[in-house]
Enzyme design. Structure first.
Site, short mmCIF file in Angstrom:
data_model
loop_
_atom_site.label_atom_id
_atom_site.label_comp_id
_atom_site.label_asym_id
_atom_site.label_seq_id
_atom_site.Cartn_x
_atom_site.Cartn_y
_atom_site.Cartn_z
N SER A 156 0.83 -1.21 0.00
CA SER A 156 0.00 0.00 0.00
C SER A 156 0.87 1.26 0.00
O SER A 156 2.00 1.26 0.49
CB SER A 156 -0.90 0.03 1.23
OG SER A 156 -1.81 -1.05 1.22
N1 SAH Z 1 -1.00 -4.51 4.13
C1 SAH Z 1 -0.45 -4.89 2.86
C2 SAH Z 1 -1.48 -4.73 1.76
C3 SAH Z 1 -1.22 -5.68 0.66
S1 SAH Z 1 -2.43 -5.65 -0.63
C4 SAH Z 1 0.79 -4.09 2.51
O1 SAH Z 1 0.83 -2.89 2.75
O2 SAH Z 1 1.70 -4.67 1.92
C5 SAH Z 1 -3.74 -6.62 0.06
C6 SAH Z 1 -3.41 -8.03 0.46
O3 SAH Z 1 -4.65 -8.65 0.84
C7 SAH Z 1 -2.83 -8.90 -0.64
O4 SAH Z 1 -1.63 -9.46 -0.21
C8 SAH Z 1 -3.90 -9.96 -0.89
O5 SAH Z 1 -3.38 -11.23 -1.24
C9 SAH Z 1 -4.58 -10.00 0.47
N2 SAH Z 1 -5.94 -10.56 0.45
C10 SAH Z 1 -6.90 -10.41 -0.48
N3 SAH Z 1 -8.02 -11.08 -0.13
C11 SAH Z 1 -7.74 -11.68 1.07
C12 SAH Z 1 -8.48 -12.53 1.94
N4 SAH Z 1 -9.73 -12.91 1.68
N5 SAH Z 1 -7.88 -12.95 3.08
C13 SAH Z 1 -6.61 -12.58 3.39
N6 SAH Z 1 -5.86 -11.79 2.59
C14 SAH Z 1 -6.41 -11.34 1.44
#
Ligand code: SAH
Length: 213
Positions: free
Chosen positions: A64
């Site tokens: 993010s």
């Molecule tokens: N907090 C992270 C955001 C990554 S993007 C950062 O700053 O790096 C969002 C993440 O949510 C991705 O890694 C994706 O695989 C995960 N995601 C999507 N759907 C999900 C679900 N149902 N359960 C757990 N993780 C999920």
């Protein structure tokens, strides 16, 4: 990978930018000035780690944008020792910021590659989430509920009811809600059966995916 005076300097510039963009919570700004974001990015992108932008990580996901991390974390209004559930471990950067703030963190990721990668990173750099889970965050993590705060870091086409159910009384669920773009939304649990809802502007996230099995 090392931290260095150069990266510390770039982080302070990033923190100043976040402040200019309206982030006010001193603890959040301090934590983001401490956690090395470049540790959580691909080696080829290290030079960009202190730009206020989202970047690709593995499995077609993104780390993010720092402003988004700051904004969401600020909305959590964490008290020292707060118990937090994060949905979407992703790069692990947001997890590290929550830990730096002194929260007890539970984090869930559904992409195996990212789950494994962040397990290694947390061990390497000494970040200790209380639990790191490979699974579907739509279901939350009932075994450790209730949580003082739940943070969803992917765009949710609908609000998972399990997450509302796992909030402590007075607890916050911060979740970007919507398909194409998302409205940042904060639910507060006001009783066993009632929730307040506030919205905070539009963001863009990768989708929160529901596992259908
Ligand atoms: N907090 C992270 C955001 C990554 S993007 C950062 O700053 O790096 C969002 C993440 O949510 C991705 O890694 C994706 O695989 C995960 N995601 C999507 N759907 C999900 C679900 N149902 N359960 C757990 N993780 C999920």
């Amino acid at each position: 990978m090392e931290d260095s005076p150069k990266y510390r300097g770039l982080r302070q510039q990033l923190v100043a930018l976040l402040q200019q963009k309206g982030i006010k919570d001193a603890a959040v700004l301090e934590a983001m000035g401490i956690v090395p974001r470049h540790w959580f990015m691909d080696k080829g992108l290290t030079a960009f780690a202190y730009e206020d932008k989202a970047y690709p990580i593995a499995a077609d996901q993104t780390i993010s944008q720092p402003y988004t991390v700051a904004f969401q974390t600020q909305l959590l209004e964490l008290q020292p020792g707060a118990k937090v559930l994060e949905i979407g471990t992703g790069s692990g950067y947001q997890t590290a910021v929550l830990l730096q703030l002194g929260a007890t963190v539970y984090t869930v990721e559904r992409q195996q590659t990212l789950f494994k990668k962040t397990q290694r990173l947390f061990r390497q750099y000494g970040y200790r989430p209380k639990r790191q889970v490979f699974g579907d965050g739509y279901k939350g993590l009932a075994t450790a509920a209730p949580y003082d705060a739940i943070l969803v870091t992917a765009g949710a086409p609908k609000v998972p009811q399990a997450l509302l159910a796992q909030l402590a009384l007075g607890g916050y669920l911060v979740i970007p809600v919507g398909a194409e773009e998302q409205v940042m939304t904060r639910f507060t649990r006001t009783s066993e059966t009632t929730f307040d809802k506030k919205t905070f502007g539009v963001f863009r996230f990768v989708p929160l995916l529901e596992d259908k099995n």
